[in-house]
Design a protein around this motif. Structure first.
Motif, PDB file in Angstrom:
ATOM      1  N   LEU A  48      -8.011   9.627 -14.201  1.00  0.00           N
ATOM      2  CA  LEU A  48      -7.960  10.586 -13.100  1.00  0.00           C
ATOM      3  C   LEU A  48      -6.769  11.519 -13.246  1.00  0.00           C
ATOM      4  N   TYR A  49      -6.920  12.714 -12.691  1.00  0.00           N
ATOM      5  CA  TYR A  49      -5.774  13.615 -12.593  1.00  0.00           C
ATOM      6  C   TYR A  49      -4.853  13.095 -11.485  1.00  0.00           C
ATOM      7  N   PRO A  50      -3.558  13.339 -11.632  1.00  0.00           N
ATOM      8  CA  PRO A  50      -2.646  12.819 -10.596  1.00  0.00           C
ATOM      9  C   PRO A  50      -2.878  13.397  -9.217  1.00  0.00           C
ATOM     10  N   ASP A  51      -3.461  14.594  -9.114  1.00  0.00           N
ATOM     11  CA  ASP A  51      -3.605  15.198  -7.796  1.00  0.00           C
ATOM     12  C   ASP A  51      -4.930  14.850  -7.130  1.00  0.00           C
ATOM     13  N   GLN A  52      -5.702  13.957  -7.746  1.00  0.00           N
ATOM     14  CA  GLN A  52      -6.958  13.556  -7.124  1.00  0.00           C
ATOM     15  C   GLN A  52      -6.700  12.458  -6.094  1.00  0.00           C
ATOM     16  N   SER A  53      -7.459  12.475  -5.018  1.00  0.00           N
ATOM     17  CA  SER A  53      -7.289  11.501  -3.943  1.00  0.00           C
ATOM     18  C   SER A  53      -8.000  10.204  -4.301  1.00  0.00           C
ATOM     19  N   PRO A  54      -7.523   9.075  -3.734  1.00  0.00           N
ATOM     20  CA  PRO A  54      -8.210   7.807  -3.994  1.00  0.00           C
ATOM     21  C   PRO A  54      -9.651   7.842  -3.496  1.00  0.00           C
ATOM     22  N   SER A  55     -10.500   7.184  -4.197  1.00  0.00           N
ATOM     23  CA  SER A  55     -11.922   7.150  -3.836  1.00  0.00           C
ATOM     24  C   SER A  55     -12.245   5.841  -3.128  1.00  0.00           C
ATOM     25  N   GLU A  56     -13.195   5.896  -2.204  1.00  0.00           N
ATOM     26  CA  GLU A  56     -13.593   4.703  -1.471  1.00  0.00           C
ATOM     27  C   GLU A  56     -14.265   3.680  -2.384  1.00  0.00           C
ATOM     28  N   GLU A  57     -14.827   4.157  -3.518  1.00  0.00           N
ATOM     29  CA  GLU A  57     -15.541   3.250  -4.418  1.00  0.00           C
ATOM     30  C   GLU A  57     -14.602   2.504  -5.351  1.00  0.00           C
ATOM     31  N   TRP A  58     -13.321   2.810  -5.315  1.00  0.00           N
ATOM     32  CA  TRP A  58     -12.400   2.138  -6.226  1.00  0.00           C
ATOM     33  C   TRP A  58     -12.352   0.634  -5.957  1.00  0.00           C
ATOM     34  N   ASN A  75       0.861  -1.196   0.000  1.00  0.00           N
ATOM     35  CA  ASN A  75       0.000   0.000   0.000  1.00  0.00           C
ATOM     36  C   ASN A  75       0.896   1.245   0.000  1.00  0.00           C
ATOM     37  N   LEU A  76       1.214   1.734  -1.182  1.00  0.00           N
ATOM     38  CA  LEU A  76       2.214   2.789  -1.339  1.00  0.00           C
ATOM     39  C   LEU A  76       1.589   4.174  -1.350  1.00  0.00           C
ATOM     40  N   THR A  77       2.347   5.116  -0.814  1.00  0.00           N
ATOM     41  CA  THR A  77       2.040   6.535  -1.007  1.00  0.00           C
ATOM     42  C   THR A  77       3.120   7.072  -1.924  1.00  0.00           C
ATOM     43  N   TYR A  78       2.719   7.566  -3.092  1.00  0.00           N
ATOM     44  CA  TYR A  78       3.694   7.916  -4.117  1.00  0.00           C
ATOM     45  C   TYR A  78       3.438   9.323  -4.639  1.00  0.00           C
ATOM     46  N   VAL A  79       4.417   9.841  -5.361  1.00  0.00           N
ATOM     47  CA  VAL A  79       4.278  11.140  -6.022  1.00  0.00           C
ATOM     48  C   VAL A  79       4.610  10.953  -7.496  1.00  0.00           C
ATOM     49  N   TYR A  80       4.172  11.909  -8.298  1.00  0.00           N
ATOM     50  CA  TYR A  80       4.454  11.894  -9.734  1.00  0.00           C
ATOM     51  C   TYR A  80       5.649  12.790 -10.017  1.00  0.00           C
ATOM     52  N   PRO A  81       6.311  12.604 -11.152  1.00  0.00           N
ATOM     53  CA  PRO A  81       7.437  13.476 -11.490  1.00  0.00           C
ATOM     54  C   PRO A  81       7.049  14.961 -11.459  1.00  0.00           C
TER      55      PRO A  81
END
Length: 841
Positions: free
Chosen positions: A692-702, A580-586
């Motif tokens: 999705l845009y990279p700055d959007q948060s994960p959704s519970e419905e995923w 379960n990673l927390t990551y960033v984009y370039p």
């Protein structure tokens, strides 16, 4: 706050997850590459020369710290014993011994109270400091362990606790003090002295700091025991997970500097002979030699080795008992003393001091035997009279509570500095009865066990040596008296007993052997000391761990052992990684970075791009996503692209043959296919994830596939680096190119080391949350990685020997599937995963 949490069911201390690791791996990003490009031989030599100078300075400063502690311990102890001795001699005749006891209590309680107050100022200064330094060298950042305030409280506190009559030594805290000097001196700055700032551009990394701490710790051992080689081996054996030949040489040089600095000043101050080098360490065992008149005497014989092995077994059992009792005491303190107000810790220290003082006084008065000062011995090497013994040993005999021409053997051991008592047991012949030695050993064993762990700076080496020396002399007395072995040398048995008990408590082997050999200055003791220590360690390990490892576990520190067990190879990297990673984009918006940093406690983040099937459509719609996709395409190496690049470089050669060969390669190169065949082969069975845009948060419905969608790995960036970029406003607007983003140099990135600002303390009101940060120049594009199929032993060895902080797990197609940190490699975590593995079989 510095102790681990207790697992209620099994009463087991589990490793805490809030300890931060040190990063021994270099971050080879663009600013660092700029430094490398500008580096030439002269700069490299200057850098190395500065390192040697600092290593020498660390050794000298550590020696001076030892000199400071030794001078004031000697001063306060002499003052106390002079006053008490004159009082005892006067009150023995007048019957006012209670007054003498009150005087002794007044001195001891005052000194111990001052030592406890210093620990209240800096709690990490309590104890010997060796467990904390062991953790630091293992790669764990223990808060406050190498601060200037710590070494001030430690060095000052230990002289008060030793002068206060507690059964503690000053040698253990010397190791901690040396390590703090090693950490702080090359930085030329201190948190405690913020206003004093020097622009010193070197050694601003965990890698350099840890090397200097290794040198400082070794210098502490060298100063304490006059054992520079033993100090080097201690630093290697007890702590540092990463080592190299160059570091060995520097650490030995540092240890030598510490030993000879202390020796030079102590010899000059005590004997007035400056430059004579007569006192090598704080603890000196004296010279072991038989009387010239006794031809039968030998320091040891082959027959004695059998007794030494038995003493090693007994020493291991005694050490295991000591550790077991001390562990129970420490757990009791965790539950009942530490949660209460800090004053309770001071009261506990005063209670220990009161009990110790009363016990020592009463034991010397009631249990001590009055023995003749000068009498002929009738057997073996006991034909020595006191005139033949060195003056140092002779002058420390105490006549408390005894008539003229006699001395009190119990008071001789108790009413002397511990170093003098050790010399008495090593070199004084036939002056201690078996009853006195037994009672002394029992009292010292129990009181030193109770004392280790209270809130004062306290070492364990000297009390263990003294306790073991009493045990060894007791064995020698029994062998002489009841078995009739007249040839044995009592001092040798005292030394072996000291080694056996100390080895049973701390479980050190290589370094302790060399330390004892260097302290005795007698190489012939090498074999018996080594055998005794090995046997004591094996015996003790059968029951529990060494005392330092026990206290490391009690603090909940995730310490990595030397290697994993054989059964752990049933696990692979995929079994122990965190998926379960927390990551960033370039290229990531500021609002996303701030959100990630404020809602997580991770210290590093993988830099990734998503594997989208319809990337061309996305590139048209949004500049941010377009930048990320462009970076992905430009950074992924393909065989065709690499061949094309090499062909171009070969065409620049003057050789016509090479040029023709390149032309042939280009002519035969097949046109690139529209869609990657590998991607078709690896096509997943589930539907593509939402656009999705990279700055959007994960959704519970995923769905699970949407939440853990494939991510191409490009590098790793630290929390400290992200905070520095935000703090300095390194970003660009969506309407601009990423090339317009300000660039930070390597020095600017490390300007706040080692105390980087916290994300919650930053004033981000001036930054537009929609601005974009390009992290690619500052990330580490080539960290160590492992395959998901890598066995745990390989993962463990790579992580420990390279001193890593984070180890990404990357699959066969370059996608990051998890990350491994120190906590995933602790013994407790691996055992839990192994139990799960057995359940799934």
């Amino acid at each position: 706050t510095i102790l681990g949490e207790t697992h209620e069911e099994e009463d087991e201390i589990l490793p805490r997850k809030d300890y931060e690791s040190l990063d021994y791996d270099r971050c080879i990003n663009d600013p660092y590459l700029e430094i490398l490009e500008s580096m030439d031989n002269k700069k490299a030599q200057r850098y190395e020369a500065v390192k040697w100078v600092l290593v020498f300075a660390i050794g000298v400063c550590t020696g001076l710290v030892g000199l400071f502690v030794d001078f004031f311990v000697r001063l306060f102890t002499q003052l106390k014993f002079q006053v008490v001795q004159s009082s005892v001699e006067e009150c023995t005749e007048k019957g006012c011994l209670a007054l003498s006891l009150l005087e002794l209590l007044g001195f001891n309680l005052t000194f111990v109270f001052l030592a406890s107050l210093l620990v209240l100022i800096q709690p990490v200064a309590a104890g010997s400091g060796i467990p904390e330094i062991k953790c630091y060298l293992n790669g764990v950042k223990v808060p406050g362990v190498v601060r200037l305030r710590t070494v001030v409280c430690k060095a000052t506190g230990v002289l008060f606790s030793v002068a206060g009559g507690l059964f503690v030594g000053k040698e253990g805290p010397m190791i901690h003090s040396g390590a703090v000097v090693g950490a702080g001196l090359p930085q030329f700055q201190s948190v405690s002295l913020r206003k004093i700032q020097f622009n010193f551009p070197y050694f601003c990394s965990d890698r350099d700091k840890r090397d200097f701490v290794s040198a400082g710790a070794a210098a502490g051992v060298a100063a304490a025991f006059g054992a520079p080689i033993g100090g080097t081996l201690f630093s290697l054996e007890e702590g540092s997970s990463f080592w190299n030949q160059g570091l060995t040489w520097k650490v030995l040089f540092c240890s030598m500097a510490a030993t000879f600095t202390l020796n030079f000043f102590r010899s000059g101050i005590q004997f007035g002979s400056w430059g004579s080098f007569q006192l090598p360490g704080l603890l000196n065992f004296g010279e072991f030699k038989c009387s010239e008149s006794d031809k039968k005497c030998h320091l040891w014989t082959a027959v004695d080795l059998g007794f030494f092995i038995l003493m090693g077994i007994v020493g291991g059992l005694l050490g295991a008992t000591f550790n077991c009792l001390n562990k129970r005491l420490a757990k009791y303190r965790m539950r009942n003393v530490h949660p209460k107000p800090k004053l309770v810790r001071v009261l506990e220290s005063l209670l220990v001091s009161l009990t110790t003082t009363v016990m020592v006084f009463v034991a010397s008065m009631v249990l001590g035997e009055c023995r003749q000062i000068s009498s002929s011995r009738h057997s073996g090497n006991d034909t020595l009279s006191l005139q033949d013994i060195s003056e140092d040993v002779n002058s420390s005999i105490k006549t408390f509570f005894c008539p003229n021409e006699t001395y009190n053997d119990m008071a001789t051991l108790f009413f002397n500095p511990q170093e003098s008592a050790i010399l008495q047991l090593f070199h004084q012949d036939g002056t201690f009865s078996p009853v006195t030695l037994s009672l002394f050993f029992l009292l010292y064993f129990l009181l030193s066990c109770w004392t280790y762990g209270i809130s004062v700076p306290s070492g364990l080496f000297v009390p263990s040596l003294l306790c073991g020396a009493a045990f060894g002399r007791l064995v020698a007395n029994l062998l002489k008296s009841y078995i009739g072995l007249d040839h044995i040398y009592s001092g040798t048995f005292a030394l072996i007993g000291a080694a056996a008990f100390l080895g049973g408590v701390v479980r050190m082997t290589i370094s302790l052997t060399v330390i004892l050999i260097e302290s005795t200055n007698e190489i012939t003791y090498g074999l018996p000391i080594m055998i005794t220590l090995m046997v004591a360690k094996w015996t003790g390990d059968f029951f529990n761990k060494g005392i330092y490892d026990i206290h490391v576990n009690l603090r909940g520190v995730p310490l990595l052992e030397w290697e994993t067990g054989m059964e752990m190879d049933k696990l692979q990297a995929s079994d122990i990684m965190e998926p379960n990673l927390t990551y960033v984009y370039p290229h990531t918006r500021i609002q996303s970075l701030v959100s990630i940093l404020r809602t997580t406690v991770h210290h590093a983040f993988p830099v990734v791009t998503e594997n989208r099937g319809n990337e061309r459509e996305f590139m048209k719609g949004n500049q941010l996503i377009s930048n990320n996709i462009k970076f992905k395409k430009s950074s992924i190496l393909t065989r065709a692209g690499e061949q094309r690049k090499r062909s171009q470089s070969m065409k620049s050669y003057p050789s016509s043959e090479l040029r023709n060969m390149c032309d042939e390669h280009i002519a035969t190169e097949e046109p690139p296919e529209k869609e990657d065949l590998l991607q078709q082969m690896l096509e997943r069975r589930y539907t593509p994830y939402p656009n999705l845009y990279p700055d959007q948060s994960p959704s519970e419905e995923w769905t699970m596939e949407e939440r853990f969608r494939p991510l191409t790995f490009h590098g790793l960036i630290l929390r400290s680096q992200l905070v520095t970029l935000l703090d300095r406003g390194v970003c660009y607007s969506e309407s601009q190119s990423s090339a317009s983003q300000p660039r930070l140099s390597h020095a600017e990135m490390l300007e706040d080391y080692p105390h980087y600002p916290d994300i919650h303390d930053l004033d981000l009101t001036l930054l537009n949350p929609r601005m974009i940060v390009d992290v690619t120049p500052y990330m580490n594009p080539s960290p160590f990685t492992v395959s998901p199929n890598t066995h745990v032993s390989q993962v463990f060895n790579l992580f420990r020997t390279m001193g890593l902080r984070h180890l990404p797990v990357v699959n066969a197609v370059g996608e990051v599937v998890g990350i491994i940190t120190r906590h995933n490699l602790t013994h407790e975590f691996l055992q839990a995963r192994l139990r799960q593995h057995y359940q799934t079989i």
